[in-house]
Design a protein around this motif. Sequence first.
Motif, PDB file in Angstrom:
ATOM      1  N   LEU A 100       0.827  -1.212   0.000  1.00  0.00           N
ATOM      2  CA  LEU A 100       0.000   0.000   0.000  1.00  0.00           C
ATOM      3  C   LEU A 100       0.861   1.262   0.000  1.00  0.00           C
ATOM      4  O   LEU A 100       0.577   2.223  -0.731  1.00  0.00           O
ATOM      5  CB  LEU A 100      -0.929   0.010   1.217  1.00  0.00           C
ATOM      6  CG  LEU A 100      -2.011  -1.070   1.278  1.00  0.00           C
ATOM      7  CD1 LEU A 100      -2.817  -0.940   2.567  1.00  0.00           C
ATOM      8  CD2 LEU A 100      -2.935  -0.982   0.063  1.00  0.00           C
ATOM      9  N   PHE A 101       1.902   1.274   0.836  1.00  0.00           N
ATOM     10  CA  PHE A 101       2.774   2.440   0.913  1.00  0.00           C
ATOM     11  C   PHE A 101       3.447   2.726  -0.429  1.00  0.00           C
ATOM     12  O   PHE A 101       3.445   3.867  -0.914  1.00  0.00           O
ATOM     13  CB  PHE A 101       3.849   2.239   1.988  1.00  0.00           C
ATOM     14  CG  PHE A 101       3.307   2.147   3.392  1.00  0.00           C
ATOM     15  CD1 PHE A 101       2.070   2.680   3.730  1.00  0.00           C
ATOM     16  CD2 PHE A 101       4.039   1.505   4.380  1.00  0.00           C
ATOM     17  CE1 PHE A 101       1.575   2.587   5.020  1.00  0.00           C
ATOM     18  CE2 PHE A 101       3.565   1.410   5.684  1.00  0.00           C
ATOM     19  CZ  PHE A 101       2.325   1.941   5.999  1.00  0.00           C
ATOM     20  N   GLU A 102       4.007   1.676  -1.015  1.00  0.00           N
ATOM     21  CA  GLU A 102       4.728   1.857  -2.270  1.00  0.00           C
ATOM     22  C   GLU A 102       3.777   2.204  -3.417  1.00  0.00           C
ATOM     23  O   GLU A 102       4.107   2.995  -4.294  1.00  0.00           O
ATOM     24  CB  GLU A 102       5.520   0.590  -2.601  1.00  0.00           C
ATOM     25  CG  GLU A 102       6.632   0.285  -1.603  1.00  0.00           C
ATOM     26  CD  GLU A 102       7.606   1.450  -1.450  1.00  0.00           C
ATOM     27  OE1 GLU A 102       8.095   1.951  -2.488  1.00  0.00           O
ATOM     28  OE2 GLU A 102       7.886   1.837  -0.286  1.00  0.00           O
ATOM     29  N   TRP A 103       2.585   1.624  -3.398  1.00  0.00           N
ATOM     30  CA  TRP A 103       1.608   1.959  -4.446  1.00  0.00           C
ATOM     31  C   TRP A 103       1.215   3.424  -4.356  1.00  0.00           C
ATOM     32  O   TRP A 103       1.112   4.117  -5.388  1.00  0.00           O
ATOM     33  CB  TRP A 103       0.367   1.078  -4.293  1.00  0.00           C
ATOM     34  CG  TRP A 103      -0.665   1.350  -5.364  1.00  0.00           C
ATOM     35  CD1 TRP A 103      -0.741   0.774  -6.595  1.00  0.00           C
ATOM     36  CD2 TRP A 103      -1.732   2.315  -5.298  1.00  0.00           C
ATOM     37  NE1 TRP A 103      -1.796   1.301  -7.311  1.00  0.00           N
ATOM     38  CE2 TRP A 103      -2.420   2.254  -6.533  1.00  0.00           C
ATOM     39  CE3 TRP A 103      -2.170   3.194  -4.322  1.00  0.00           C
ATOM     40  CZ2 TRP A 103      -3.513   3.054  -6.811  1.00  0.00           C
ATOM     41  CZ3 TRP A 103      -3.266   4.007  -4.601  1.00  0.00           C
ATOM     42  CH2 TRP A 103      -3.927   3.937  -5.823  1.00  0.00           C
ATOM     43  N   ALA A 104       0.992   3.909  -3.132  1.00  0.00           N
ATOM     44  CA  ALA A 104       0.622   5.313  -2.942  1.00  0.00           C
ATOM     45  C   ALA A 104       1.741   6.240  -3.400  1.00  0.00           C
ATOM     46  O   ALA A 104       1.486   7.283  -4.015  1.00  0.00           O
ATOM     47  CB  ALA A 104       0.295   5.566  -1.472  1.00  0.00           C
ATOM     48  N   LYS A 105       2.989   5.874  -3.120  1.00  0.00           N
ATOM     49  CA  LYS A 105       4.132   6.683  -3.550  1.00  0.00           C
ATOM     50  C   LYS A 105       4.202   6.759  -5.073  1.00  0.00           C
ATOM     51  O   LYS A 105       4.419   7.818  -5.660  1.00  0.00           O
ATOM     52  CB  LYS A 105       5.435   6.104  -2.987  1.00  0.00           C
ATOM     53  CG  LYS A 105       5.606   6.345  -1.501  1.00  0.00           C
ATOM     54  CD  LYS A 105       6.704   5.478  -0.915  1.00  0.00           C
ATOM     55  CE  LYS A 105       8.059   5.748  -1.507  1.00  0.00           C
ATOM     56  NZ  LYS A 105       9.121   4.952  -0.857  1.00  0.00           N
ATOM     57  N   GLU A 106       4.014   5.634  -5.734  1.00  0.00           N
ATOM     58  CA  GLU A 106       4.095   5.567  -7.195  1.00  0.00           C
ATOM     59  C   GLU A 106       2.945   6.316  -7.877  1.00  0.00           C
ATOM     60  O   GLU A 106       3.103   6.813  -9.005  1.00  0.00           O
ATOM     61  CB  GLU A 106       4.104   4.113  -7.658  1.00  0.00           C
ATOM     62  CG  GLU A 106       5.355   3.350  -7.263  1.00  0.00           C
ATOM     63  CD  GLU A 106       5.261   1.869  -7.578  1.00  0.00           C
ATOM     64  OE1 GLU A 106       4.226   1.469  -8.170  1.00  0.00           O
ATOM     65  OE2 GLU A 106       6.194   1.119  -7.239  1.00  0.00           O
ATOM     66  N   ASN A 107       1.811   6.402  -7.195  1.00  0.00           N
ATOM     67  CA  ASN A 107       0.617   7.021  -7.797  1.00  0.00           C
ATOM     68  C   ASN A 107       0.258   8.366  -7.167  1.00  0.00           C
ATOM     69  O   ASN A 107      -0.860   8.855  -7.363  1.00  0.00           O
ATOM     70  CB  ASN A 107      -0.569   6.062  -7.686  1.00  0.00           C
ATOM     71  CG  ASN A 107      -0.396   4.820  -8.537  1.00  0.00           C
ATOM     72  OD1 ASN A 107      -0.725   4.807  -9.716  1.00  0.00           O
ATOM     73  ND2 ASN A 107       0.133   3.756  -7.941  1.00  0.00           N
ATOM     74  N   GLN A 108       1.182   8.940  -6.438  1.00  0.00           N
ATOM     75  CA  GLN A 108       0.919  10.222  -5.765  1.00  0.00           C
ATOM     76  C   GLN A 108       0.445  11.292  -6.744  1.00  0.00           C
ATOM     77  O   GLN A 108      -0.517  12.015  -6.478  1.00  0.00           O
ATOM     78  CB  GLN A 108       2.174  10.706  -5.048  1.00  0.00           C
ATOM     79  CG  GLN A 108       1.979  12.065  -4.359  1.00  0.00           C
ATOM     80  CD  GLN A 108       3.289  12.637  -3.821  1.00  0.00           C
ATOM     81  OE1 GLN A 108       4.356  12.059  -4.025  1.00  0.00           O
ATOM     82  NE2 GLN A 108       3.213  13.760  -3.138  1.00  0.00           N
ATOM     83  N   GLU A 109       1.096  11.389  -7.879  1.00  0.00           N
ATOM     84  CA  GLU A 109       0.764  12.435  -8.846  1.00  0.00           C
ATOM     85  C   GLU A 109      -0.683  12.324  -9.323  1.00  0.00           C
ATOM     86  O   GLU A 109      -1.410  13.319  -9.370  1.00  0.00           O
ATOM     87  CB  GLU A 109       1.718  12.368 -10.034  1.00  0.00           C
ATOM     88  CG  GLU A 109       1.519  13.512 -11.029  1.00  0.00           C
ATOM     89  CD  GLU A 109       2.549  13.491 -12.140  1.00  0.00           C
ATOM     90  OE1 GLU A 109       2.333  14.199 -13.152  1.00  0.00           O
ATOM     91  OE2 GLU A 109       3.569  12.766 -12.015  1.00  0.00           O
TER      92      GLU A 109
END
Length: 211
Positions: A100-109
């Motif tokens: 979840l953390f890494e997905w949110a980082k990758e899709n922040q934009e």
Amino acid sequence: MTANEDQEMELEALRSIYEGDECFKEISSVSFQFRIGALEDKNAFILDLTWPEMYPETAPQISLDAFFNNRISAETKQLILSKLEEQVEANLGTAMMYTLFEWAKENQESLMENHKPVVTAVTSSSDATSATSTAKKREKKEHLTKSQKRKIISKTDNKGELPRGWNWIDVIKHVSENYLNNTIFEVPHTMPYLTIFTFLVAAEQNGRKRR
């Protein structure tokens, strides 16, 4: 393996992966915060996640209620939560915090694409000081001296009310001092008001004749 054992293993993994990472914060053994983006990033936000007793068989509780997120609109928050819930559903039954953390980082934009900072109106200290000063001036202006209070009290009737025309003498005095130029008269305070008015009219006419 029980749910609690799963949680213990995932907790150890998270501590190892994010050791020294200022974005990750362990609130308790079942509660965590993770910041997506740098502090100076206008599109940064903080995720709060809590494991229920049966996690990972049941979904973690996710919120964006951190004070850091106050500038984010309700619509944007709802979008982030709905997208994260989709990821939770896809990974239910497995350790998913890292995912979840890494997905949110990758899709922040894309998550913050329509983000418009919410501006909160704040009353400045100078405005507050000005308002206080104005109130004090008004209060001071309405304050009567002891002498003024005694004069007013002495003129009240048995009901504590001022009689009609109680300040006529002051008005008449003002008129006589400002409008009857070159004419000096003494107006007895015991004289009836109608008589005083007639007296002043005559005095004014007399003054005009002299001029």
